[in-house]
Scaffold this motif. Structure first.
Motif, PDB file in Angstrom:
ATOM      1  N   HIS A 108     -11.660  34.662  -1.464  1.00 15.69           N
ATOM      2  CA  HIS A 108     -10.297  34.320  -1.053  1.00 15.69           C
ATOM      3  C   HIS A 108      -9.295  35.405  -1.465  1.00 15.69           C
ATOM      4  O   HIS A 108      -8.265  35.568  -0.825  1.00 15.69           O
ATOM      5  CB  HIS A 108      -9.889  32.959  -1.622  1.00 15.69           C
ATOM      6  CG  HIS A 108     -10.629  31.830  -0.961  1.00 15.69           C
ATOM      7  ND1 HIS A 108     -11.805  31.332  -1.444  1.00 15.69           N
ATOM      8  CD2 HIS A 108     -10.392  31.155   0.196  1.00 15.69           C
ATOM      9  CE1 HIS A 108     -12.244  30.389  -0.649  1.00 15.69           C
ATOM     10  NE2 HIS A 108     -11.415  30.254   0.364  1.00 15.69           N
ATOM     11  N   CYS A 144     -17.597  28.155   2.719  1.00 12.86           N
ATOM     12  CA  CYS A 144     -16.211  27.720   2.604  1.00 12.86           C
ATOM     13  C   CYS A 144     -16.177  26.216   2.852  1.00 12.86           C
ATOM     14  O   CYS A 144     -15.800  25.444   1.979  1.00 12.86           O
ATOM     15  CB  CYS A 144     -15.353  28.469   3.623  1.00 12.86           C
ATOM     16  SG  CYS A 144     -13.637  27.956   3.613  1.00 12.86           S
ATOM     17  N   LYS A 202     -10.878  19.885   3.286  1.00  8.81           N
ATOM     18  CA  LYS A 202     -10.364  21.251   3.388  1.00  8.81           C
ATOM     19  C   LYS A 202      -8.836  21.283   3.477  1.00  8.81           C
ATOM     20  O   LYS A 202      -8.252  20.614   4.327  1.00  8.81           O
ATOM     21  CB  LYS A 202     -10.936  21.926   4.651  1.00  8.81           C
ATOM     22  CG  LYS A 202     -12.427  22.157   4.610  1.00  8.81           C
ATOM     23  CD  LYS A 202     -12.869  22.988   3.413  1.00  8.81           C
ATOM     24  CE  LYS A 202     -12.248  24.368   3.368  1.00  8.81           C
ATOM     25  NZ  LYS A 202     -12.663  25.095   2.120  1.00  8.81           N
ATOM     26  N   ASP A 234     -12.685  30.541   7.421  1.00 10.82           N
ATOM     27  CA  ASP A 234     -12.853  31.754   6.605  1.00 10.82           C
ATOM     28  C   ASP A 234     -14.058  32.626   6.971  1.00 10.82           C
ATOM     29  O   ASP A 234     -14.719  33.199   6.085  1.00 10.82           O
ATOM     30  CB  ASP A 234     -12.913  31.381   5.106  1.00 10.82           C
ATOM     31  CG  ASP A 234     -11.551  30.912   4.577  1.00 10.82           C
ATOM     32  OD1 ASP A 234     -10.553  31.030   5.308  1.00 10.82           O
ATOM     33  OD2 ASP A 234     -11.507  30.446   3.433  1.00 10.82           O
ATOM     34  N   GLU A 265     -18.156  33.040  -1.310  1.00 11.88           N
ATOM     35  CA  GLU A 265     -18.434  32.245  -0.108  1.00 11.88           C
ATOM     36  C   GLU A 265     -19.580  32.865   0.697  1.00 11.88           C
ATOM     37  O   GLU A 265     -19.571  34.067   0.981  1.00 11.88           O
ATOM     38  CB  GLU A 265     -17.179  32.140   0.754  1.00 11.88           C
ATOM     39  CG  GLU A 265     -16.167  31.182   0.168  1.00 11.88           C
ATOM     40  CD  GLU A 265     -15.032  30.821   1.104  1.00 11.88           C
ATOM     41  OE1 GLU A 265     -14.397  29.788   0.873  1.00 11.88           O
ATOM     42  OE2 GLU A 265     -14.756  31.588   2.061  1.00 11.88           O
ATOM     43  N   GLN A 284     -14.427  36.357   5.563  1.00  9.45           N
ATOM     44  CA  GLN A 284     -14.691  36.667   4.150  1.00  9.45           C
ATOM     45  C   GLN A 284     -16.035  36.154   3.674  1.00  9.45           C
ATOM     46  O   GLN A 284     -16.436  36.432   2.552  1.00  9.45           O
ATOM     47  CB  GLN A 284     -13.568  36.105   3.274  1.00  9.45           C
ATOM     48  CG  GLN A 284     -13.565  34.585   3.196  1.00  9.45           C
ATOM     49  CD  GLN A 284     -12.284  34.030   2.629  1.00  9.45           C
ATOM     50  OE1 GLN A 284     -11.199  34.555   2.882  1.00  9.45           O
ATOM     51  NE2 GLN A 284     -12.363  32.982   1.837  1.00  9.45           N
TER      52      GLN A 284
HETATM   53 MN    MN Z   1     -12.582  29.409   2.096  1.00 14.48          MN
END
Ligand code: MN
Ligand code: PEP
Length: 269
Positions: free
Chosen positions: A202, A32, A61, A239, A228, A242
């Motif tokens: 995502h 990420c 980001k 993140d 990711e 995920q």
């Molecule tokens: Mn991300």
């Protein structure tokens, strides 16, 4: 869709072969956020080994809270270039601000416009003018028409190197982070000739849903996936829930390549 002159023209479009992808399918993987040189290099080597075509990683980001990790900025871009030099993987990274387009273009092979900026029109125009390929993510609550209209801003600059990325939309469902709209993939295959990338990381927000949704996305007809991956997802600065471990990513990549071959066999019959 009648007012969309460029994006819906089937005779135009942009092919993945121009990005140097094999088999006309592109697998994009990486963390990420770029967190450190070591974290990025470990990830880059492992995703390359598993068959990825592109390295992803955010240096700038777009965080919901200003108190969350904002990325390493230019240092992150330098780490991405270094990882690209070492592995041979081209790099995709997000640009948040029109003023950064020139700098990011000096380091990235593809510019990513994130969901929160889908309708940041000055950014779309600046990214288009860079003449770099631009991956435009679907806005959190954008209809297909709004997404394609945003894409027109990039194409209007004369830049045809457009990729569209379905990354899930806001719905009433809250178990998953977003709802992956696979019908959008099939619809866009009818409406446009530009590559459609799906980002199940995502879209679901849950690492264990990434494999089934990746396979479903392939069968829906996508031209590529963006996943990711982090060497240690539990320690990730963004993140974590995920991101896939490198081992899990390698398993998914194998399944995805089989699904792409199966899809090809169906098309040949
Ligand atoms: Mn991300
Ligand atoms: C990302 O891919 O790094 C990202 C922030 O995704 P999105 O814009 O889809 O939220």
């Amino acid at each position: 869709m009648r007012d969309l002159k460029l994006v819906c023209q089937k005779e135009s479009g942009f092919s993945l072969a121009e990005l140097g992808s094999r088999n006309n399918f592109v697998l994009i993987a990486g963390p990420c956020s770029v967190e450190s040189q070591e974290q990025l290099l470990i990830t880059a080597r492992s995703v390359k080994e598993a068959g990825a075509d592109f390295l992803r990683g955010g240096a700038y980001k777009p965080r919901t809270s200003p108190y969350s990790f904002q990325g390493l900025g230019k240092t992150g871009l330098e780490y991405l270039r270094e990882a690209s030099r070492e592995t041979g993987l081209p790099v995709i990274t997000e640009v948040l601000d029109p003023r950064d387009v020139e700098t990011v273009s000096n380091y990235a092979d593809i510019l990513q416009i994130g969901t929160r900026n889908m309708q940041n029109f000055p950014l779309l125009i600046e990214a288009g003018r860079s003449q770099k390929p631009v991956l435009l993510k679907r806005g959190l609550s954008a209809t297909l028409h709004e997404w394609l209209a945003a894409a027109e801003y990039i194409l209007q600059t004369g830049n045809q190197k457009l990729l569209l990325c379905e990354r899930g939309i806001r719905t009433i469902e809250s178990y998953t982070r977003n709802t992956l709209d696979l019908s959008a993939v099939a619809a866009l295959k009818e409406l446009t000739a530009y590559p459609i990338i799906v980002d199940p990381s995502h879209a679901t927000g849950r690492w264990n849903l990434v494999e089934p949704m990746s396979l479903a996305a392939v069968m829906a007809g996508c031209d590529g996936l963006m996943l990711e991956v982090h060497p240690n997802p539990q320690q990730a600065l963004s993140d974590g829930e995920q991101q896939l471990s490198p081992t899990h990513f390698a398993q998914i990549a194998r399944q995805v390549f089989k699904a792409v071959a199966f899809r090809q066999s169906l098309a040949n019959n």
